[in-house]
Scaffold this motif. Sequence first.
Motif, PDB file in Angstrom:
ATOM      1  N   MET A   1       1.102  -1.257   0.059  1.00  0.00           N
ATOM      2  CA  MET A   1       0.102   0.056   0.014  1.00  0.00           C
ATOM      3  C   MET A   1       1.066   1.172  -0.096  1.00  0.00           C
ATOM      4  SD  MET A   1      -2.838   1.097   2.586  1.00  0.00           S
ATOM      5  CE  MET A   1      -4.308   1.753   1.934  1.00  0.00           C
ATOM      6  N   ILE A   2       0.578   2.158  -0.707  1.00  0.00           N
ATOM      7  CA  ILE A   2       1.217   3.244  -0.942  1.00  0.00           C
ATOM      8  C   ILE A   2       1.576   4.186   0.407  1.00  0.00           C
ATOM      9  CG2 ILE A   2       1.544   5.500  -2.239  1.00  0.00           C
ATOM     10  CD1 ILE A   2       0.418   4.191  -4.710  1.00  0.00           C
ATOM     11  N   THR A   3       0.339   4.331   0.928  1.00  0.00           N
ATOM     12  CA  THR A   3       0.160   5.147   2.257  1.00  0.00           C
ATOM     13  C   THR A   3       1.286   4.594   3.186  1.00  0.00           C
ATOM     14  OG1 THR A   3      -1.968   5.706   1.904  1.00  0.00           O
ATOM     15  CG2 THR A   3      -1.173   6.011   3.974  1.00  0.00           C
ATOM     16  N   ALA A   4       1.255   3.361   3.450  1.00  0.00           N
ATOM     17  CA  ALA A   4       2.290   2.598   4.548  1.00  0.00           C
ATOM     18  C   ALA A   4       3.575   3.162   3.890  1.00  0.00           C
ATOM     19  CB  ALA A   4       1.914   1.302   4.575  1.00  0.00           C
ATOM     20  N   ARG A   5       4.182   2.763   3.071  1.00  0.00           N
ATOM     21  CA  ARG A   5       5.330   3.104   2.456  1.00  0.00           C
ATOM     22  C   ARG A   5       5.904   4.566   2.465  1.00  0.00           C
ATOM     23  NH1 ARG A   5       3.807   0.001  -2.610  1.00  0.00           N
ATOM     24  NH2 ARG A   5       4.132   1.752  -3.733  1.00  0.00           N
ATOM     25  N   VAL A   6       4.829   5.494   2.362  1.00  0.00           N
ATOM     26  CA  VAL A   6       5.091   6.728   2.327  1.00  0.00           C
ATOM     27  C   VAL A   6       5.357   7.319   3.930  1.00  0.00           C
ATOM     28  CG1 VAL A   6       4.011   9.280   2.439  1.00  0.00           C
ATOM     29  CG2 VAL A   6       3.809   7.612   0.426  1.00  0.00           C
ATOM     30  N   LEU A   7       4.393   6.823   4.867  1.00  0.00           N
ATOM     31  CA  LEU A   7       4.696   6.725   6.328  1.00  0.00           C
ATOM     32  C   LEU A   7       5.787   6.453   6.662  1.00  0.00           C
ATOM     33  CD1 LEU A   7       0.982   6.122   7.354  1.00  0.00           C
ATOM     34  CD2 LEU A   7       2.134   8.522   7.354  1.00  0.00           C
ATOM     35  N   GLU A   8       6.412   5.061   6.184  1.00  0.00           N
ATOM     36  CA  GLU A   8       7.665   4.699   6.442  1.00  0.00           C
ATOM     37  C   GLU A   8       8.851   5.347   6.163  1.00  0.00           C
ATOM     38  OE1 GLU A   8      10.265   0.494   5.859  1.00  0.00           O
ATOM     39  OE2 GLU A   8       7.935   0.405   5.657  1.00  0.00           O
TER      40      GLU A   8
END
Length: 63
Positions: free
Chosen positions: A1-8
Amino acid sequence: MITARVLEAFEEPAPLMEGAVAAGDRLLVLPVLFHLMWAGVLTADLRGESLHDHSIVWKERGR
């Protein structure tokens, strides 16, 4: 998921474009990144300057 990668990518402060590229294809990542900034999940230090590729962005604690 893109959101999880951005937050990481922005768990620790990082330059905007460096974190975006680390999270994946910047054409897919940047809209998510800007939405998270608008929602207050991510923030940037904008004292005295506009948002740019090297602006430091980080995840707000407690979010």
